[in-house]
Design a protein around this motif. Structure first.
Motif, short mmCIF file in Angstrom:
data_model
loop_
_atom_site.label_atom_id
_atom_site.label_comp_id
_atom_site.label_asym_id
_atom_site.label_seq_id
_atom_site.Cartn_x
_atom_site.Cartn_y
_atom_site.Cartn_z
N GLN A 48 0.96 -1.16 -0.02
CA GLN A 48 -0.14 0.26 -0.02
C GLN A 48 0.95 1.42 -0.08
O GLN A 48 0.66 2.22 -0.49
CB GLN A 48 -1.00 -0.24 1.10
CG GLN A 48 -1.98 1.10 1.18
CD GLN A 48 -3.07 0.96 -0.02
OE1 GLN A 48 -3.42 -0.26 -0.22
NE2 GLN A 48 -3.47 2.08 -0.67
N SER A 49 2.10 1.31 0.70
CA SER A 49 2.71 2.30 0.82
C SER A 49 3.50 2.85 -0.32
O SER A 49 3.76 3.87 -1.00
CB SER A 49 3.65 2.11 2.10
OG SER A 49 4.53 3.41 2.17
N PHE A 50 4.08 1.41 -0.91
CA PHE A 50 4.69 1.59 -2.20
C PHE A 50 3.86 2.20 -3.49
O PHE A 50 4.03 3.20 -4.14
CB PHE A 50 5.19 0.15 -2.58
CG PHE A 50 5.87 0.43 -4.21
CD1 PHE A 50 6.98 0.83 -4.41
CD2 PHE A 50 5.13 -0.25 -5.01
CE1 PHE A 50 7.69 0.74 -5.65
CE2 PHE A 50 5.69 -0.21 -6.33
CZ PHE A 50 6.95 0.44 -6.42
N SER A 51 2.53 1.57 -3.58
CA SER A 51 1.54 2.15 -4.31
C SER A 51 1.32 3.68 -4.33
O SER A 51 1.22 4.35 -5.34
CB SER A 51 0.32 1.29 -4.01
OG SER A 51 -0.70 1.67 -4.87
N GLN A 52 1.29 3.95 -3.01
CA GLN A 52 0.81 5.64 -2.72
C GLN A 52 2.06 6.46 -3.22
O GLN A 52 1.90 7.50 -3.79
CB GLN A 52 0.33 5.78 -1.30
CG GLN A 52 -0.92 5.25 -1.08
CD GLN A 52 -1.11 5.31 0.48
OE1 GLN A 52 -0.30 5.75 1.22
NE2 GLN A 52 -2.71 5.06 0.83
N ALA A 53 3.21 5.89 -2.81
CA ALA A 53 4.35 6.66 -2.96
C ALA A 53 4.95 6.78 -4.16
O ALA A 53 5.73 7.52 -4.74
CB ALA A 53 5.48 6.32 -2.03
N TYR A 54 4.69 5.77 -5.21
CA TYR A 54 5.51 5.60 -6.45
C TYR A 54 4.41 5.50 -7.46
O TYR A 54 4.64 6.25 -8.40
CB TYR A 54 6.52 4.22 -6.51
CG TYR A 54 7.61 4.41 -5.61
CD1 TYR A 54 8.67 5.20 -6.04
CD2 TYR A 54 7.54 3.96 -4.37
CE1 TYR A 54 9.98 5.31 -5.35
CE2 TYR A 54 8.78 4.45 -3.69
CZ TYR A 54 9.74 4.96 -3.85
OH TYR A 54 10.89 5.14 -3.09
N VAL A 55 3.64 4.41 -7.39
CA VAL A 55 2.68 4.26 -8.38
C VAL A 55 1.65 5.47 -8.83
O VAL A 55 1.38 5.74 -9.69
CB VAL A 55 2.23 3.07 -8.41
CG1 VAL A 55 1.10 2.68 -9.77
CG2 VAL A 55 3.28 1.66 -8.35
N GLU A 56 0.87 5.61 -7.76
CA GLU A 56 -0.09 6.73 -7.64
C GLU A 56 0.47 8.09 -8.11
O GLU A 56 -0.07 8.94 -8.96
CB GLU A 56 -0.85 7.16 -6.49
CG GLU A 56 -1.67 5.75 -6.17
CD GLU A 56 -2.39 6.01 -4.77
OE1 GLU A 56 -2.67 7.15 -4.17
OE2 GLU A 56 -3.00 4.93 -4.53
N VAL A 57 1.80 8.37 -7.64
CA VAL A 57 2.48 9.60 -8.11
C VAL A 57 2.55 9.88 -9.56
O VAL A 57 2.30 11.01 -10.18
CB VAL A 57 3.84 9.71 -7.28
CG1 VAL A 57 4.79 11.06 -7.93
CG2 VAL A 57 3.70 9.66 -5.82
N ILE A 58 2.80 8.59 -10.35
CA ILE A 58 3.03 9.01 -11.77
C ILE A 58 1.54 8.66 -12.48
O ILE A 58 1.67 8.84 -13.87
CB ILE A 58 4.18 8.01 -12.30
CG1 ILE A 58 3.73 6.41 -12.19
CG2 ILE A 58 5.37 8.09 -11.81
CD1 ILE A 58 4.85 5.38 -12.77
N GLY A 59 0.72 8.43 -11.92
CA GLY A 59 -0.61 8.50 -12.43
C GLY A 59 -1.13 7.07 -13.13
O GLY A 59 -1.73 7.28 -13.93
#
Length: 181
Positions: A48-59
């Motif tokens: 969840q943390s990885f998803s928010q910090a990396y994947v969501e950031v790039i859209g």
């Protein structure tokens, strides 16, 4: 249609270099593969943390799905790279994750080289193996050698069968010719 030519082409390593070059390629492949494994473990440790910090950031859409995809690409691809099995597809998957990481770093920090450094070095390494294959000291090379032996054996059997058929037809022609005389 046989899958052997496709597998041979996919697994066939670059064989143009000498012993020491092939040895260093094997070392690079093994070290890069082993070092990458922990990245996949870290992602799975807190997806969840990885998803928010990396994947969501790039859209990217479906950030959790892409986070798991990245983690499992690293967890499966890195050991495959290390042992030199299915090296080209494994290296291509790892190269793809590093390209996404590079994109993330550029988006967040611009062309900040210290921030990009590790991802860029990994990407270049994985691109090398995606293009060139595992090298001579790999599981891929062993499989290609085994496949080529079986392909050559099959081809040899086919040639021998054709030779027997040719000899049989010549024997029949000779017997017909001698009977006519």
């Amino acid at each position: 249609m046989s899958i052997t030519p496709l597998l041979t082409k996919l697994l066939k390593p670059s064989v143009s270099s000498g012993f020491w070059t092939q040895t260093t390629w094997a070392i690079l492949r093994t070290v890069a593969g082993i070092m990458m494994i922990h990245n996949g473990l870290d992602k799975l440790g807190d997806i969840q943390s990885f998803s928010q910090a990396y994947v969501e950031v790039i859209g990217l859409p479906f950030p959790i799905v892409f986070s798991y995809l990245a983690a499992f690409t690293e967890l499966l691809g890195a050991p495959l790279l290390a042992i030199g099995l299915l090296t080209r597809p494994a290296a291509f998957g790892l190269f793809s994750t590093m390209c996404v990481a590079i994109y993330h770093h550029i988006l967040v920090a611009g062309l900040n080289l210290p921030y990009l450094e590790l991802s860029a070095v990994y990407a270049a390494c994985f691109l090398l193996f995606a293009v060139n294959g595992a090298g001579l000291f790999s599981t891929d090379a062993l499989l290609v050698n085994w496949l080529d032996v079986n392909v050559l054996s099959l081809q040899a059997k086919q040639v021998m069968g054709l030779e027997k058929a040719y000899q049989a037809s010549n024997s029949q022609k000779e017997s017909i010719t001698s009977a006519a005389d």
